[in-house]
Design a protein around this motif. Structure first.
Motif, PDB file in Angstrom:
ATOM      1  N   ALA A  91       8.115 -16.721   1.138  1.00 47.00           N
ATOM      2  CA  ALA A  91       9.105 -15.938   0.405  1.00 47.00           C
ATOM      3  C   ALA A  91      10.368 -15.784   1.241  1.00 47.00           C
ATOM      4  O   ALA A  91      10.346 -15.913   2.469  1.00 47.00           O
ATOM      5  CB  ALA A  91       8.528 -14.566   0.059  1.00 47.00           C
ATOM      6  N   ALA A  92      11.478 -15.513   0.562  1.00 42.59           N
ATOM      7  CA  ALA A  92      12.728 -15.267   1.273  1.00 42.59           C
ATOM      8  C   ALA A  92      12.545 -14.076   2.215  1.00 42.59           C
ATOM      9  O   ALA A  92      12.132 -13.005   1.796  1.00 42.59           O
ATOM     10  CB  ALA A  92      13.846 -14.996   0.278  1.00 42.59           C
ATOM     11  N   GLY A  93      12.825 -14.288   3.475  1.00 42.08           N
ATOM     12  CA  GLY A  93      12.636 -13.245   4.479  1.00 42.08           C
ATOM     13  C   GLY A  93      11.198 -13.064   4.907  1.00 42.08           C
ATOM     14  O   GLY A  93      10.882 -12.130   5.640  1.00 42.08           O
ATOM     15  N   GLY A  94      10.296 -13.967   4.451  1.00 39.43           N
ATOM     16  CA  GLY A  94       8.880 -13.855   4.794  1.00 39.43           C
ATOM     17  C   GLY A  94       8.559 -14.359   6.184  1.00 39.43           C
ATOM     18  O   GLY A  94       9.442 -14.768   6.957  1.00 39.43           O
ATOM     19  N   ASN A  95       7.280 -14.357   6.504  1.00 38.24           N
ATOM     20  CA  ASN A  95       6.817 -14.771   7.824  1.00 38.24           C
ATOM     21  C   ASN A  95       6.408 -16.249   7.775  1.00 38.24           C
ATOM     22  O   ASN A  95       5.426 -16.605   7.118  1.00 38.24           O
ATOM     23  CB  ASN A  95       5.621 -13.905   8.249  1.00 38.24           C
ATOM     24  N   PRO A  96       7.121 -17.124   8.475  1.00 36.01           N
ATOM     25  CA  PRO A  96       6.801 -18.557   8.416  1.00 36.01           C
ATOM     26  C   PRO A  96       5.410 -18.886   8.939  1.00 36.01           C
ATOM     27  O   PRO A  96       4.714 -19.737   8.380  1.00 36.01           O
ATOM     28  CB  PRO A  96       7.894 -19.199   9.276  1.00 36.01           C
ATOM     29  N   GLU A  97       5.010 -18.241  10.025  1.00 34.77           N
ATOM     30  CA  GLU A  97       3.701 -18.534  10.615  1.00 34.77           C
ATOM     31  C   GLU A  97       2.575 -18.154   9.649  1.00 34.77           C
ATOM     32  O   GLU A  97       1.582 -18.875   9.540  1.00 34.77           O
ATOM     33  CB  GLU A  97       3.545 -17.786  11.939  1.00 34.77           C
ATOM     34  N   GLU A  98       2.736 -17.045   8.964  1.00 38.32           N
ATOM     35  CA  GLU A  98       1.717 -16.646   7.993  1.00 38.32           C
ATOM     36  C   GLU A  98       1.648 -17.648   6.840  1.00 38.32           C
ATOM     37  O   GLU A  98       0.556 -17.987   6.359  1.00 38.32           O
ATOM     38  CB  GLU A  98       2.025 -15.241   7.453  1.00 38.32           C
ATOM     39  N   ALA A  99       2.799 -18.133   6.387  1.00 41.35           N
ATOM     40  CA  ALA A  99       2.815 -19.124   5.301  1.00 41.35           C
ATOM     41  C   ALA A  99       2.141 -20.416   5.750  1.00 41.35           C
ATOM     42  O   ALA A  99       1.379 -21.033   4.991  1.00 41.35           O
ATOM     43  CB  ALA A  99       4.254 -19.392   4.867  1.00 41.35           C
ATOM     44  N   LEU A 100       2.379 -20.815   6.995  1.00 40.41           N
ATOM     45  CA  LEU A 100       1.764 -22.036   7.512  1.00 40.41           C
ATOM     46  C   LEU A 100       0.255 -21.873   7.618  1.00 40.41           C
ATOM     47  O   LEU A 100      -0.511 -22.778   7.236  1.00 40.41           O
ATOM     48  CB  LEU A 100       2.367 -22.368   8.877  1.00 40.41           C
ATOM     49  N   ARG A 101      -0.190 -20.716   8.104  1.00 37.94           N
ATOM     50  CA  ARG A 101      -1.635 -20.464   8.206  1.00 37.94           C
ATOM     51  C   ARG A 101      -2.271 -20.412   6.821  1.00 37.94           C
ATOM     52  O   ARG A 101      -3.393 -20.912   6.614  1.00 37.94           O
ATOM     53  CB  ARG A 101      -1.887 -19.159   8.962  1.00 37.94           C
ATOM     54  N   ALA A 102      -1.579 -19.808   5.859  1.00 38.63           N
ATOM     55  CA  ALA A 102      -2.116 -19.723   4.493  1.00 38.63           C
ATOM     56  C   ALA A 102      -2.249 -21.115   3.872  1.00 38.63           C
ATOM     57  O   ALA A 102      -3.245 -21.418   3.203  1.00 38.63           O
ATOM     58  CB  ALA A 102      -1.211 -18.839   3.634  1.00 38.63           C
ATOM     59  N   ALA A 103      -1.264 -21.983   4.097  1.00 37.86           N
ATOM     60  CA  ALA A 103      -1.340 -23.360   3.578  1.00 37.86           C
ATOM     61  C   ALA A 103      -2.480 -24.125   4.231  1.00 37.86           C
ATOM     62  O   ALA A 103      -3.196 -24.887   3.570  1.00 37.86           O
ATOM     63  CB  ALA A 103      -0.020 -24.071   3.792  1.00 37.86           C
ATOM     64  N   ASP A 104      -2.690 -23.910   5.524  1.00 39.68           N
ATOM     65  CA  ASP A 104      -3.783 -24.556   6.254  1.00 39.68           C
ATOM     66  C   ASP A 104      -5.126 -24.099   5.709  1.00 39.68           C
ATOM     67  O   ASP A 104      -6.041 -24.916   5.464  1.00 39.68           O
ATOM     68  CB  ASP A 104      -3.655 -24.230   7.743  1.00 39.68           C
ATOM     69  N   ALA A 105      -5.255 -22.786   5.501  1.00 44.83           N
ATOM     70  CA  ALA A 105      -6.505 -22.257   4.963  1.00 44.83           C
ATOM     71  C   ALA A 105      -6.757 -22.768   3.554  1.00 44.83           C
ATOM     72  O   ALA A 105      -7.890 -23.115   3.180  1.00 44.83           O
ATOM     73  CB  ALA A 105      -6.464 -20.722   4.966  1.00 44.83           C
ATOM     74  N   ALA A 106      -5.688 -22.875   2.739  1.00 50.10           N
ATOM     75  CA  ALA A 106      -5.844 -23.384   1.385  1.00 50.10           C
ATOM     76  C   ALA A 106      -6.272 -24.852   1.393  1.00 50.10           C
ATOM     77  O   ALA A 106      -7.041 -25.290   0.537  1.00 50.10           O
ATOM     78  CB  ALA A 106      -4.525 -23.221   0.621  1.00 50.10           C
ATOM     79  N   MET A 107      -5.782 -25.606   2.370  1.00 50.55           N
ATOM     80  CA  MET A 107      -6.179 -27.001   2.474  1.00 50.55           C
ATOM     81  C   MET A 107      -7.668 -27.126   2.750  1.00 50.55           C
ATOM     82  O   MET A 107      -8.377 -27.958   2.154  1.00 50.55           O
ATOM     83  CB  MET A 107      -5.375 -27.688   3.585  1.00 50.55           C
ATOM     84  N   TYR A 108      -8.214 -26.273   3.630  1.00 53.13           N
ATOM     85  CA  TYR A 108      -9.630 -26.347   3.944  1.00 53.13           C
ATOM     86  C   TYR A 108     -10.504 -25.933   2.759  1.00 53.13           C
ATOM     87  O   TYR A 108     -11.618 -26.415   2.596  1.00 53.13           O
ATOM     88  CB  TYR A 108      -9.943 -25.466   5.159  1.00 53.13           C
TER      89      TYR A 108
END
Length: 212
Positions: free
Chosen positions: A194-211
């Motif tokens: 999201a605009a102004g969101g946390n990039p690291e959290e978004a990256l971790r969430a995408a990684d978890a979704a991939m698994y």
């Protein structure tokens, strides 16, 4: 010639040697010579300064070009030609301003490909997948080889339906390849930054979704 005659007249006895006009002429001529010499000296200094300034400008341009080239070497993965993991933090920080979709890719059973076909075939799979990614996404989408057989895409200004369309294109490109080596299959997960969101959290969430 006139100056020489005037100096010569002062060496000879006679009226001209004591003439005030000769003295005034020689004094003014001497001042003119001194002024001309200073003007020439100043001109030389200015030309020298301009030459140095041009050389410094060229040197600075060369240094900037060298820094850019070195940065490219540091941030480009030599195997796939994509950006490497070092380039990802500034990309995610830039995406914070308006938000983005983060996709996390992982090749299926990549270890098995290396074991069965050899590491050369594994490297070829990585290159093929990177090429398919580039062909399926826009030139301004950020594609990164994250680590090993993991890839990340950071995509801005795109609707969810367009993301699905790009993933379909990627699957079709890999499916229609005419190769003798192993077929490439992948898992992918996505998360919204999201605009102004946390990039690291978004990256971790995408990684978890991939698994999952």
């Amino acid at each position: 010639a006139v100056e020489t005659a005037a100096y010569g007249s002062r060496l000879l006895p006679g009226r001209s040697s004591s003439s005030p006009a000769v003295g005034i002429f020689l004094a003014s001529h001497s001042s003119l010579d001194a002024g001309a010499e200073w003007a020439i000296a100043l001109g030389c200094v200015l030309m020298f300064y301009r030459s140095i300034q041009q050389e410094l400008t060229q040197l600075n341009s060369g240094l900037i070009a060298s820094q850019t080239a070195l940065r490219e070497l540091v941030e480009i993965d030599p195997l796939t030609g994509l950006r490497n993991r070092r380039s990802l933090p500034p990309v995610l920080r830039e995406a914070m301003s308006g938000g983005a979709t983060v996709l996390f890719f992982d090749l299926d059973d990549f270890k098995g490909i290396n074991d069965a076909y050899g590491h050369q075939a594994g490297d070829d799979c990585l290159r093929r997948f990177a090429s398919a990614l580039q062909g399926s996404f826009r030139p301004d989408d950020h594609l990164v080889r994250y680590a090993g057989d993991e890839f990340v895409a950071v995509i801005r200004n795109v609707e969810p339906e367009q993301i699905i369309d790009r993933l379909d294109q990627l699957e079709e490109r890999l499916r229609s390849e005419r190769v003798t080596g192993p077929r490439i299959h992948f898992a992918v997960g996505h998360a919204q930054l999201a605009a102004g969101g946390n990039p690291e959290e978004a990256l971790r969430a995408a990684d978890a979704a991939m698994y999952s």
